[in-house]
Motif scaffolding. Structure first.
Motif, PDB file in Angstrom:
ATOM      1  N   ASP A   9      -6.974  30.372  76.884  1.00 11.23           N
ATOM      2  CA  ASP A   9      -7.841  29.211  77.104  1.00 11.23           C
ATOM      3  C   ASP A   9      -8.998  29.137  76.118  1.00 11.23           C
ATOM      4  OD1 ASP A   9      -6.478  28.026  79.323  1.00 11.23           O
ATOM      5  OD2 ASP A   9      -7.136  29.732  80.530  1.00 11.23           O
ATOM      6  N   VAL A  39      -0.942  34.019  74.865  1.00 10.42           N
ATOM      7  CA  VAL A  39      -0.386  32.721  74.501  1.00 10.42           C
ATOM      8  C   VAL A  39       1.110  32.674  74.856  1.00 10.42           C
ATOM      9  CG1 VAL A  39       0.256  31.414  72.433  1.00 10.42           C
ATOM     10  CG2 VAL A  39      -2.118  32.105  72.777  1.00 10.42           C
ATOM     11  N   GLY A  69      -2.432  25.674  76.128  1.00 12.98           N
ATOM     12  CA  GLY A  69      -2.801  27.001  75.634  1.00 12.98           C
ATOM     13  C   GLY A  69      -1.621  27.876  75.255  1.00 12.98           C
ATOM     14  N   LEU A 102      -3.254  28.057  70.108  1.00  8.02           N
ATOM     15  CA  LEU A 102      -4.668  27.643  70.072  1.00  8.02           C
ATOM     16  C   LEU A 102      -4.868  26.422  69.179  1.00  8.02           C
ATOM     17  CD1 LEU A 102      -5.038  30.178  71.670  1.00  8.02           C
ATOM     18  CD2 LEU A 102      -6.973  30.803  70.226  1.00  8.02           C
ATOM     19  N   ARG A 127      -8.019  21.840  70.378  1.00  7.45           N
ATOM     20  CA  ARG A 127      -8.765  21.484  71.592  1.00  7.45           C
ATOM     21  C   ARG A 127     -10.116  20.856  71.260  1.00  7.45           C
ATOM     22  NH1 ARG A 127      -8.488  25.737  75.086  1.00  7.45           N
ATOM     23  NH2 ARG A 127     -10.398  24.907  75.970  1.00  7.45           N
TER      24      ARG A 127
END
Lengths: 95, 491
Positions: free
Chosen positions: B5, B29, B165, B168, B218
């Motif tokens: 995360d 991951v 996730g 990344l 993200r």
């Protein structure tokens, strides 16, 4: 306005072997898409230069030097058919 | 917090402080992937062996003080239209099933040189043609926020893995919105760079004058990191930009005080779903509150952009995909002559959308129709670019919703190509002009689906584009994650 499409000829030029039924299906879909796309013809474009590419480009030159190329065996290992160091294909000329 | 995360920036800090190893990060991951893939089907290939070796090497390098930069030890995913030496690359097409490329794309080389750990290859619409990832020959990817919905496309796999996730960051490719639209539908950041800034060498070509590789992450900060890692001149790509470009990070924290932000009249009214319109307006209000000067501008040729795109992209595709003929790679269906072999191989190897676009492009380029269709579309392309230039005389950036709708249902537009094409109405103009654009998530609609906000800038304007995108991100405070990811993170 219906668009004039010789779908059999188009498929032949594209080298995609389709059945009569598939050809009819694609012709119908191409009609719809091309009627929408034909809207580009409604714009007055007198004197507008076409853009083939987003950046103004000139030829990209580099020194003519021998460089590492792809490994021949590694490349040929992906071919569906080969003969020695060559790709092998069916005959492309009639007897 | 589960390392899966973390953002790239956070993970990088922990790798350097010794709180985390690249091997452990990769394991998190992979665990995330193993728990989500049964639902999402976002990866086509997971390169377990290669990724482990890279992670072990990344840890050893850091130990000896050899720090390769912000991607060192970071697990990233690649859309499966970028070639990877020794790892199957299919473009989600049957015509490349089993294809193991003999070289790495330039972006892959650059990621490896920067110490990144390549987790695997993600699903896409076949040859990147589509807006839903339903056109894959290997099955549909699902939206992490609601598996009954599409993740967008064509880089749907890359957007989905970043959202949950199981990487990344990821690379996608954008020909008409294929990075930005799935990023919008999956609630992540997706960016298309200025044409020519990122090498296309080893990106299996769809429409060469429109295709551009870019990051899906993200956060905006992570997008800048991934963009910087892959941008720059490459002699192997004849269309690669040779000049300098401004530091994309220079103005990241500056905010929008005094910046002129243009709303595009033609892309903010009809056809925009109410939930999308509301989130868009709320973001404009926040920007105005932060001191941006919001103005309305017109791009009159925009309404013709979609029509022009659906002539130019298929025309280029029909030429580019001529190379898939059963001679050098991929499966072959036998035939008595070379033409019979090629026609049978291509009929079997291409799915319906790819077939449709090859036929469309072949028609648009054929004698007798060239001027009326392709030639005219290229002139419209000029007019779209001129409209942008006029607009940028008055404003610093333009903003639109990224997609007129949030994620639609799987199957909803599968039989209606024109409705599917309309998904890209807000993203296509920047591919025609070659300008950069980014999608930033700003909120959820009533159905709990993410809405993306698009920031467009003039060519080489990545600096101001990222500056506004970072402000939008801060002001929106969008931190929601799909339940699929948070339930696992808590577990």
């Amino acid at each position: 306005m219906p668009i004039d499409i010789d779908i059999t000829k188009v498929a032949r030029l594209a080298r995609i072997g389709l059945t009569a039924e598939e050809l009819a299906h694609y012709e119908e879909q191409l009609q719809v898409i091309l009627e929408h796309a034909a809207r580009v013809q409604a714009l007055p474009t007198e004197g507008v230069a076409p853009t083939a590419h987003p950046l103004p480009m000139v030829n990209a030159f580099r020194p003519d030097e021998v460089e590492q190329t792809l490994d021949r065996e590694e490349v040929l290992s992906q071919a569906p058919d080969r003969e020695g160091p060559y790709f092998r294909v069916p005959p492309f000329l009639d007897e | 917090m589960d390392p899966a995360d973390l953002t790239i920036a956070e993970a990088g800090a922990r790798l350097r402080s010794g709180d985390l190893t690249a091997v452990d990060l990769l394991a998190s991951v992979r665990r995330r992937a193993s728990m989500t893939e049964a639902i999402l089907h976002a990866y086509l290939t997971i390169d377990a062996e290669g990724a482990t070796a890279s992670a072990v090497e990344a840890d050893a390098a850091l130990q000896r003080g050899d720090d390769r930069g912000p991607l060192h030890g970071i697990p990233v995913a690649l859309k499966d239209n970028m070639v990877t030496r020794g790892v199957e690359t299919t473009c989600s097409s049957r015509i490349l099933s089993g294809y193991v490329p003999p070289y790495d794309a330039t972006v892959v080389e650059r990621l490896r040189a920067g110490g990144a750990v390549i987790v695997g290859k993600t699903n896409l619409d076949e040859f990147a043609m589509g807006s839903s990832t339903e056109n894959s020959a290997y099955g549909t990817t699902r939206n992490p926020w609601n598996p009954d919905r599409v993740p967008g496309g064509s880089s749907g796999g890359s957007a989905a893995v970043v959202a949950v996730g199981s990487a990344l960051g990821a690379l996608g490719s954008d020909t008409g919105g294929s990075i930005r639209q799935p990023a919008s539908l999956c609630g992540v950041v997706g960016m298309k760079p200025t044409y020519g800034l990122v090498s296309r060498y080893g990106l299996i070509a769809f429409a060469s004058s429109l295709d551009q590789i870019g990051p899906i992450t993200r956060t905006v900060d992570d997008a800048v990191t991934l963009f910087e890692a892959i941008a720059g001149h490459d002699p192997s790509d004849a269309t690669s930009y040779r000049g300098d470009f401004p530091d994309p990070r220079a103005d990241l924290g500056k905010g929008v005080e005094g910046l002129r932000v243009g709303i595009v009249s033609e892309l903010s009214g009809d056809g925009i779903q109410p939930g999308v319109a509301a989130a868009f307006q709320a973001t404009l209000d926040r920007l105005a509150g932060a001191g941006a000067d919001i103005r309305e501008v017109s791009l009159p040729s925009t309404e013709y952009a979609l029509s022009a795109y659906y002539l130019i992209a298929p025309a280029e595709c029909s030429a580019n995909l001529a190379r898939f003929d059963g001679v050098r790679y991929g499966p072959r269906i036998d035939g008595a002559t070379v033409e019979a072999m090629m026609s049978a191989t291509r009929r079997d190897g291409f799915g319906p959308e790819v077939t449709r676009r090859i036929l469309l492009g072949t028609y648009a380029l054929s004698a007798g129709y060239y001027d009326a269709f392709y030639g005219q579309a290229q002139k419209v392309r000029t007019m779209v670019s001129e409209d942008f230039k006029d607009a940028y005389a008055e404003v610093d950036v333009l903003v639109t919703p990224t997609s007129p709708t949030t994620a639609f249902a799987v199957g909803e537009r599968a039989d209606d190509p024109l409705a599917m094409y309309l998904s890209d109405i807000c993203t296509i103009p920047s591919n025609l002009s070659g300008d950069p654009a980014i999608s930033v998530p700003v909120g959820l609609d009533d159905a709990g689906l993410p809405v993306g906000f698009q920031v467009l800038a003039p060519a080489l304007g990545e600096g101001v584009m990222f500056q506004v995108a970072a402000a939008v991100e801060r002001l929106s405070g969008f931190e929601s994650r799909p339940a699929l990811a948070t339930s696992l993170g808590a577990a």
